[in-house]
Design a protein around this motif. Structure first.
Motif, mmCIF file in Angstrom:
data_model
loop_
_atom_site.group_PDB
_atom_site.id
_atom_site.type_symbol
_atom_site.label_atom_id
_atom_site.label_comp_id
_atom_site.label_asym_id
_atom_site.label_seq_id
_atom_site.Cartn_x
_atom_site.Cartn_y
_atom_site.Cartn_z
ATOM 1 N N VAL A 1 0.806 -1.325 -0.107
ATOM 2 C CA VAL A 1 -0.021 -0.056 0.061
ATOM 3 C C VAL A 1 0.912 1.235 0.105
ATOM 4 N N LEU A 2 1.854 1.317 0.983
ATOM 5 C CA LEU A 2 2.797 2.467 0.831
ATOM 6 C C LEU A 2 3.614 2.565 -0.594
ATOM 7 N N GLY B 1 8.113 1.771 -0.082
ATOM 8 C CA GLY B 1 7.365 2.964 -0.278
ATOM 9 C C GLY B 1 7.697 4.053 0.432
ATOM 10 N N ALA C 1 -2.318 6.384 -8.665
ATOM 11 C CA ALA C 1 -2.284 5.289 -7.778
ATOM 12 C C ALA C 1 -3.303 5.010 -6.782
ATOM 13 N N LEU C 2 -4.031 6.188 -6.410
ATOM 14 C CA LEU C 2 -4.800 6.096 -5.223
ATOM 15 C C LEU C 2 -6.141 5.212 -5.617
ATOM 16 N N THR D 1 -4.903 1.732 -5.208
ATOM 17 C CA THR D 1 -4.721 1.456 -3.849
ATOM 18 C C THR D 1 -6.014 1.099 -3.159
ATOM 19 N N PHE E 1 -0.487 12.003 -7.247
ATOM 20 C CA PHE E 1 -1.037 10.875 -6.327
ATOM 21 C C PHE E 1 -2.364 10.367 -7.090
ATOM 22 N N SER E 2 -2.959 11.024 -7.986
ATOM 23 C CA SER E 2 -4.254 10.599 -8.563
ATOM 24 C C SER E 2 -4.349 9.363 -9.368
ATOM 25 N N ALA F 1 3.879 7.959 -7.217
ATOM 26 C CA ALA F 1 3.800 9.533 -7.355
ATOM 27 C C ALA F 1 5.252 9.713 -7.424
ATOM 28 N N ILE G 1 1.066 4.247 -3.070
ATOM 29 C CA ILE G 1 1.111 5.619 -2.738
ATOM 30 C C ILE G 1 1.983 6.644 -2.984
ATOM 31 N N PHE G 2 3.157 5.999 -2.581
ATOM 32 C CA PHE G 2 4.519 6.952 -2.890
ATOM 33 C C PHE G 2 5.293 6.744 -3.950
#
Length: 500
Positions: free
Chosen positions: A97-98, A324, A353-354, A357, A350-351, A105, A101-102
């Motif tokens: 998950v990390l 992450g 991957a979220l 996720t 970030f749009s 991005a 998110i990171f």
């Protein structure tokens, strides 16, 4: 025409998805509790897994988060799994998950450098077969030392950038103009054939790269999340892991690369599409103009991104921190030294991957159903009932089949724990335990390329913003992966029988 509130409610349900799709989801939601009450939770669990796979397969009709989320929500309500199980599965995969998110991005802020490198690569390497082999081989090498999702994020960023450049120009816009890359209305009839060829060309490269992540990911301790788990339980360090897996992973690697050459040479199942001449001219012109207008500030930005890439590779190779967290470091470094300090410029990264996720957490709910309802138990019991010599190849195939329909990390976790329990109970020898551990690792990594849900990297590609642009659907991914699935699975199976 005025609609009633009830009609509007039905119209809003799953938005623009086709009516037949909406009806199918409603039927699923109605059928699940009926099957559970009239038959049993085991059958209801398998039905839910099949329904979720249907949602993935129809990803271009409707993003799987909403219908899959409804199914997961219902699974919790009717008792197929529990909130605590879903949370446990999510917590167990917190590193992934990390990463999403990171790291994804972080890759976004290296886009200029990646586009610069790969544009020159596509212009200079005119042989499609050689280019495909490069994508596959480089993805394999990087995945062996880095992470398959990270590598996939890189090639998605590259392909999206290359598509946007071509689509913008063929729509009559300049390189620097704003443009909706999903809108084909500005493209004339005479260029639509070239656009379809270019989409096919990019689909080919993306699939070669995605398969490459599986070829490399199986080889090393850090290649895939389940490799670390298996290595930890078996007590294998980096070198020992590579050596023990090599009798299967190395032959499969060569077979995979050979398959890449053959599917391109003989134009099998949609491969072999060349880059249209018009697309090459556009990329050449784009590259020339970018070089001409590159200011010292732009050059400094590219140098800074290059140094961040070096940091990324070294940090991942030596595992300075969780992937992450390294991704977060990439965001900080890349934005700091390229002057991106406004919040609205950060948010767009970030749009991508979220949504995936969120979908992954929904997927963990389905994994929770598999866990709580013991859906794989009959397969495990059958494999252990076989003769010892037959167990290794059967373990390879069983892990591959189950990984293709669920999740390879979960399957590996279930199987390695069962094998470890049998070893501790004195039911199998250390040598046989090691052979089964290799079979589990290779089985969950190799045949699972058959479907997008078999590997997180494939699922990420399917649900990315790039997939609808290049018309990469679930069915098309399965078809494009088919030659690899056949050759790599056969090579892996024969290696477990004769080389392991």
């Amino acid at each position: 025409m005025h609609q009633t509130i009830a009609q509007s409610f039905l119209h809003n349900f799953l938005g623009r998805a086709p009516s037949w799709y909406k009806l199918a989801i409603i039927l699923f939601l109605v059928a699940n509790p009926i099957v559970m009450l009239s038959l049993n939770s085991f059958i209801a669990g398998w039905l839910l897994v099949a329904e979720f796979i249907f949602c993935l397969a129809m990803a271009l009709k409707c993003y799987p988060l909403q219908p899959g989320g409804l199914l997961a929500f219902e699974a919790v309500l009717i008792g197929l799994t529990s909130p605590s199980t879903v949370y446990h599965e999510t917590e167990a995969n917190f590193a992934v998950v990390l990463l999403l998110i990171f790291m994804v991005a972080g890759i976004f802020f290296l886009k200029d450098l990646l586009l610069y490198i790969f544009t020159k690569l596509l212009i200079r390497v005119r042989s499609k077969t050689l280019l495909s082999l490069l994508f596959c081989f480089v993805a394999a090498v990087l995945s062996a030392f880095l992470d398959a999702l990270t590598v996939t994020a890189v090639i998605i960023t590259v392909a999206a950038g290359l598509y946007q450049v071509y689509h913008k120009v063929t729509s009559g816009k300049g390189f620097d103009d704003d443009h909706d890359h999903a809108d084909d209305t500005g493209i004339g009839h005479e260029t639509r054939a070239d656009l379809e060829k270019y989409r096919s060309f990019l689909r080919n490269l993306m699939m070669h790269g995605a398969v490459g992540t599986a070829l490399g990911g199986v080889c090393t301790l850090v290649g895939e999340p389940q490799n670390l788990l298996i290595g930890e339980i078996a007590g294998w360090q980096f070198g020992e892991f590579f050596i023990r897996v090599a009798p299967v992973s190395i032959p499969v690697l060569f077979v995979g690369l050979l398959t890449c050459i053959l599917v391109e040479k003989f134009k099998l199942v949609g491969y072999g599409t060349q880059m249209p001449d018009a697309a090459r001219r556009i990329l050449e012109e784009y590259d020339r103009l970018e070089d001409a207008k590159r200011t010292p500030a732009h050059k400094a930005s590219l140098i800074a991104q290059s140094l961040v890439v070096v940091f990324l590779v070294v940090a991942l190779a030596f595992h300075w921190a969780e992937v992450g967290l390294i991704g977060l470091a990439v965001i900080v470094l890349a934005t700091t030294f390229t002057g991106i300090i406004e919040e609205h410029r950060l948010g767009h990264a970030f749009s991508e991957a979220l949504p995936f996720t969120a979908l992954l957490v929904v997927f963990f709910a389905v994994v929770g159903v598999i866990h709580d309802q013991h859906l794989f138990l009959p397969v495990i019991e059958y494999v252990f009932s076989l003769d010892e010599h037959a167990q290794v190849p059967v373990f390879f195939m069983a892990n591959g089949l189950l990984s293709a329909i669920s999740d390879n990390v979960f399957v590996a976790t279930v199987y390695i724990n069962e094998v470890n329990a049998a070893f501790k109970a004195g039911e199998i020898t250390l040598e046989h335990f090691n052979e089964l551990a290799v079979a589990i690792n290779t089985g969950t990594n190799i045949p699972s390329v058959a479907t997008p849900n078999g590997q997180a990297a494939f699922l990420f590609l399917l649900t990315s913003a790039l997939a609808p642009l290049i018309r990469l659907s679930y069915g098309r991914m399965v078809l494009l992966a088919l030659p690899y699935t056949i050759t790599m699975t056969l090579a892996g199976l024969l290696a477990t029988v004769y080389l392991l």
